[in-house]
Design an enzyme around this catalytic site. Sequence first.
Site, mmCIF file in Angstrom:
data_model
loop_
_atom_site.group_PDB
_atom_site.id
_atom_site.type_symbol
_atom_site.label_atom_id
_atom_site.label_comp_id
_atom_site.label_asym_id
_atom_site.label_seq_id
_atom_site.Cartn_x
_atom_site.Cartn_y
_atom_site.Cartn_z
ATOM 1 N N ALA A 1 -51.772 -11.443 125.559
ATOM 2 C CA ALA A 1 -52.663 -11.029 124.471
ATOM 3 C C ALA A 1 -54.063 -10.664 124.940
ATOM 4 C CB ALA A 1 -52.736 -12.128 123.412
ATOM 5 N N GLY B 1 -56.536 -7.051 121.370
ATOM 6 C CA GLY B 1 -56.527 -5.728 120.761
ATOM 7 C C GLY B 1 -55.218 -5.374 120.094
ATOM 8 N N LYS B 2 -54.101 -5.537 120.806
ATOM 9 C CA LYS B 2 -52.812 -5.186 120.225
ATOM 10 C C LYS B 2 -52.359 -6.230 119.214
ATOM 11 C CE LYS B 2 -51.203 -2.116 123.843
ATOM 12 N NZ LYS B 2 -52.441 -2.177 124.648
ATOM 13 N N ARG C 1 -59.048 -15.247 129.261
ATOM 14 C CA ARG C 1 -58.972 -13.901 128.691
ATOM 15 C C ARG C 1 -58.856 -13.941 127.173
ATOM 16 N NH1 ARG C 1 -54.569 -10.471 130.452
ATOM 17 N NH2 ARG C 1 -55.955 -8.773 129.815
ATOM 18 N N ASP D 1 -47.701 -6.603 127.050
ATOM 19 C CA ASP D 1 -48.720 -5.621 127.416
ATOM 20 C C ASP D 1 -49.060 -5.935 128.870
ATOM 21 O OD1 ASP D 1 -50.660 -3.709 127.439
ATOM 22 O OD2 ASP D 1 -52.064 -4.780 126.156
ATOM 23 N N CYS E 1 -50.451 0.564 130.773
ATOM 24 C CA CYS E 1 -51.374 1.698 130.777
ATOM 25 C C CYS E 1 -51.331 2.353 132.154
ATOM 26 C CB CYS E 1 -52.798 1.283 130.389
ATOM 27 S SG CYS E 1 -53.499 -0.049 131.371
#
Length: 434
Positions: A238, A242-243, A266, A307, A360
């Site tokens: 996480a 953001g997501k 984080r 992610d 990404c």
Amino acid sequence: MTPAAHVSAAIEILDDLAQRRRPAAEALKDWGASHRFAGSKDRAAIASLVFDALRKAASAAWIMGADTPRARMLGALREARGMDAAAIAALCTGERHAPPPLTDDERVRLETATLDGAPDHVRGDYPEWLAERFAAAFGDRAAEEGAALAARAPVDLRVNILKGSREQALAKLSHLNPQSTPLSPIGLRIDAGQGRGPALSAETAYVKGFVEPQDEASQLASLLCAAAPGEQVLDLCAGGGGKALALAGQMHNKGQLYAYDADGRRLMPIHERLERAGARNIQVRQPKGQADVLADIEGRCDLVLIDAPCTGTGTWRRHPDAKWRLAPGALELRLKEQAALLEQAVRFVKIGGRLAYVTCSLLRDENEEQVAAFLAGHSEFAAMSGDEAAVKAGLPELARFASPHGAGLRFSPATSGTDGFYVCVMRRGCRGWV
């Protein structure tokens, strides 16, 4: 400070980066601290020059026939800013903190040199050691894709549908001239021009949680997860949330979303963001030593999102310094981390549930090949086709971004006008199910 002095300062900072290989933001901050006379507008102008030189480092060096901070800056003034030799010479007078005058060779190169005959990694401004991987991902479009990654990125915002509609957000930010994003139904785009973009922290729409900064491809990645109200969802990486916030909006605050990250530090920004966004269905699960803080959701999740940590090759428009600091060893480390996270996620996906793998990155190693290796070892999972994933998300037009290299969808600046992202959604059945 004069524009010529800005160029001198940018060359000085580029020299520091060449010697110490550190994030550009650190070098810029240190320069500002030691040059207190430089105002905020001066610092912004210098930062813009530095980042332009980093975006065009390879092509600028080729044009100038030298790979020095000065050569990269002079070449970038031509390649990134479209300045001709006369305009660049006018900045290089050697007077009042201006760079020394152009040499005869520099002037000739600025007037006549081209990228004709340059290899793809030079024309695309990416590291030479990635040339084979870019060719594997893009074929004869490698230089085009690299060049798109070297361009400036717009400012993309995600509308928080828990607070209002895109139309309302457009009205609240009308003074910034936002446009609707072409692919995401919940996105806004602001042209940052040559500057840094608006100071969102001073915008009421941001402070009150109506919008969040998020690239359009990242928004699409969240939408392709197709999180639904009432589902049980785990965001396994996480980070700042953001997501997770985007998924909470899709779920309309119904159901339960668990935000976890192996590095609890984080997760710290997520708490303030949750309050600002009005997201009430998110439980933050922080690591607690050897305790299994996710044991209660084993086999219960309708959706698990990974992610994944990656090389970030898709985000070079926003972090141009990162591409020159990236080393082969970092890729190998990320591949191991990604494989471990996929194995970890299996534990939480229920039969009939979905596993969404997102990076990404634009490298096949981290994307299609990573998914193929996972599926080879887990016959109970099958990847959705690009068509199926796009239709399930209510965005059938995204099917055109289905990967040509295997499962999943891939986005890039050259093809979709977004950051580079990869998304693959897999569904779990019984073992042996296909």
